[in-house]
Design an enzyme around this catalytic site. Structure first.
Site, PDB file in Angstrom:
ATOM      1  N   ASN A 137      30.519  59.507  -3.667  1.00  0.00           N
ATOM      2  CA  ASN A 137      32.023  58.895  -3.287  1.00  0.00           C
ATOM      3  C   ASN A 137      33.023  59.866  -4.134  1.00  0.00           C
ATOM      4  O   ASN A 137      32.685  60.323  -5.191  1.00  0.00           O
ATOM      5  CB  ASN A 137      31.883  57.520  -4.417  1.00  0.00           C
ATOM      6  CG  ASN A 137      33.144  56.626  -4.043  1.00  0.00           C
ATOM      7  OD1 ASN A 137      34.181  56.931  -3.759  1.00  0.00           O
ATOM      8  ND2 ASN A 137      33.007  55.463  -3.913  1.00  0.00           N
ATOM      9  N   GLY A 143      37.666  43.983   0.007  1.00  0.00           N
ATOM     10  CA  GLY A 143      37.806  45.230  -0.924  1.00  0.00           C
ATOM     11  C   GLY A 143      37.337  46.555  -0.373  1.00  0.00           C
ATOM     12  O   GLY A 143      37.186  47.461  -1.236  1.00  0.00           O
ATOM     13  N   ALA A 144      37.005  46.620   0.931  1.00  0.00           N
ATOM     14  CA  ALA A 144      36.605  47.800   1.383  1.00  0.00           C
ATOM     15  C   ALA A 144      37.686  48.916   1.533  1.00  0.00           C
ATOM     16  O   ALA A 144      38.836  48.719   1.762  1.00  0.00           O
ATOM     17  CB  ALA A 144      36.140  47.762   2.894  1.00  0.00           C
ATOM     18  N   GLY A 145      37.364  50.161   0.846  1.00  0.00           N
ATOM     19  CA  GLY A 145      38.335  51.299   0.654  1.00  0.00           C
ATOM     20  C   GLY A 145      38.695  51.677   2.160  1.00  0.00           C
ATOM     21  O   GLY A 145      39.836  52.312   2.530  1.00  0.00           O
ATOM     22  N   VAL A 146      37.548  51.863   2.717  1.00  0.00           N
ATOM     23  CA  VAL A 146      37.538  52.477   4.357  1.00  0.00           C
ATOM     24  C   VAL A 146      36.967  51.252   5.068  1.00  0.00           C
ATOM     25  O   VAL A 146      35.691  51.264   5.214  1.00  0.00           O
ATOM     26  CB  VAL A 146      36.603  53.646   4.298  1.00  0.00           C
ATOM     27  CG1 VAL A 146      36.843  54.178   5.768  1.00  0.00           C
ATOM     28  CG2 VAL A 146      37.267  54.833   3.396  1.00  0.00           C
ATOM     29  N   HIS A 200      30.056  51.409   5.340  1.00  0.00           N
ATOM     30  CA  HIS A 200      29.328  52.311   4.291  1.00  0.00           C
ATOM     31  C   HIS A 200      28.570  51.483   3.084  1.00  0.00           C
ATOM     32  O   HIS A 200      29.167  50.478   2.743  1.00  0.00           O
ATOM     33  CB  HIS A 200      30.234  53.259   3.598  1.00  0.00           C
ATOM     34  CG  HIS A 200      31.440  52.604   3.197  1.00  0.00           C
ATOM     35  ND1 HIS A 200      32.578  52.222   3.880  1.00  0.00           N
ATOM     36  CD2 HIS A 200      31.798  52.645   1.697  1.00  0.00           C
ATOM     37  CE1 HIS A 200      33.400  51.753   3.156  1.00  0.00           C
ATOM     38  NE2 HIS A 200      33.148  52.048   1.748  1.00  0.00           N
ATOM     39  N   HIS A 207      27.544  51.236  -0.900  1.00  0.00           N
ATOM     40  CA  HIS A 207      27.476  51.848  -2.146  1.00  0.00           C
ATOM     41  C   HIS A 207      26.250  51.789  -2.871  1.00  0.00           C
ATOM     42  O   HIS A 207      25.528  50.615  -3.018  1.00  0.00           O
ATOM     43  CB  HIS A 207      28.650  51.048  -3.154  1.00  0.00           C
ATOM     44  CG  HIS A 207      30.009  51.161  -2.522  1.00  0.00           C
ATOM     45  ND1 HIS A 207      30.993  51.846  -2.978  1.00  0.00           N
ATOM     46  CD2 HIS A 207      30.601  50.463  -1.625  1.00  0.00           C
ATOM     47  CE1 HIS A 207      31.972  51.965  -2.424  1.00  0.00           C
ATOM     48  NE2 HIS A 207      32.062  50.915  -1.535  1.00  0.00           N
TER      49      HIS A 207
END
Length: 158
Positions: free
Chosen positions: A48, A110-113, A118, A120
């Site tokens: 990450n 809360g997914a950044g992308v 994906h 974590h």
């Protein structure tokens, strides 16, 4: 600071400046350049860029799919297998005491992308929390991403 200053908010949160998906672009680059630790048949593992902890890995399918229930059985099987291998590698290489493993599905979760699935895999240690997050809103990550990549890439089973 790199994450904060890149303004990761709004509908295109997590996309590259040109609007492309970072998880679709990463496999087109060299492993070292993209921080890819391992490439599988349907999914791959990379560090990450904005880790919660040293050694924070992401397991991504190559296919651009947003949600877990849209992944194929082959993709979900390989994501699970790569997650297990990532745990073993991190435990052996980093001597971590535990893990946070999970997927944030959708921007609201809360997914950044959010557009590319994906998982974590975040290693945890008994004493990995200190006063920095409380006093200075800062998390100390004493290992450079390149050093972490080399260590985990070399430790990954052939």
């Amino acid at each position: 600071m790199a994450y904060i200053s890149s303004n990761h908010t709004g509908p295109n949160a997590g996309s590259s400046p040109d609007g492309s998906c970072p998880f679709c672009e990463a496999p087109k680059r060299t492993d070292e350049e993209a921080l890819i630790v391992h490439r599988g048949e349907h999914a791959y593992v990379l560090l990450n860029l904005f880790p919660y902890n040293s050694g924070h890995l992401l397991v991504c399918p190559y296919r651009h799919v947003p949600l877990y229930d849209e992944a194929t059985p082959e993709e979900t099987t390989e994501i699970a297998e790569l997650t297990q291998t990532a745990m073993r590698v991190l435990r052996e290489d980093s001597r971590c005491d535990g893990f946070n493993i999970g997927m944030n599905q959708g921007v609201i979760a809360g997914a950044g992308v959010a557009a590319h699935l994906h998982q974590h895999v975040v290693p945890r240690w008994a004493a990995d929390a200190n006063f920095f997050p409380i006093i200075g809103s800062t998390k100390a990550l004493p290992v450079l991403l390149g050093d972490t990549w080399r260590s985990l890439h070399d430790a990954w089973p052939a």
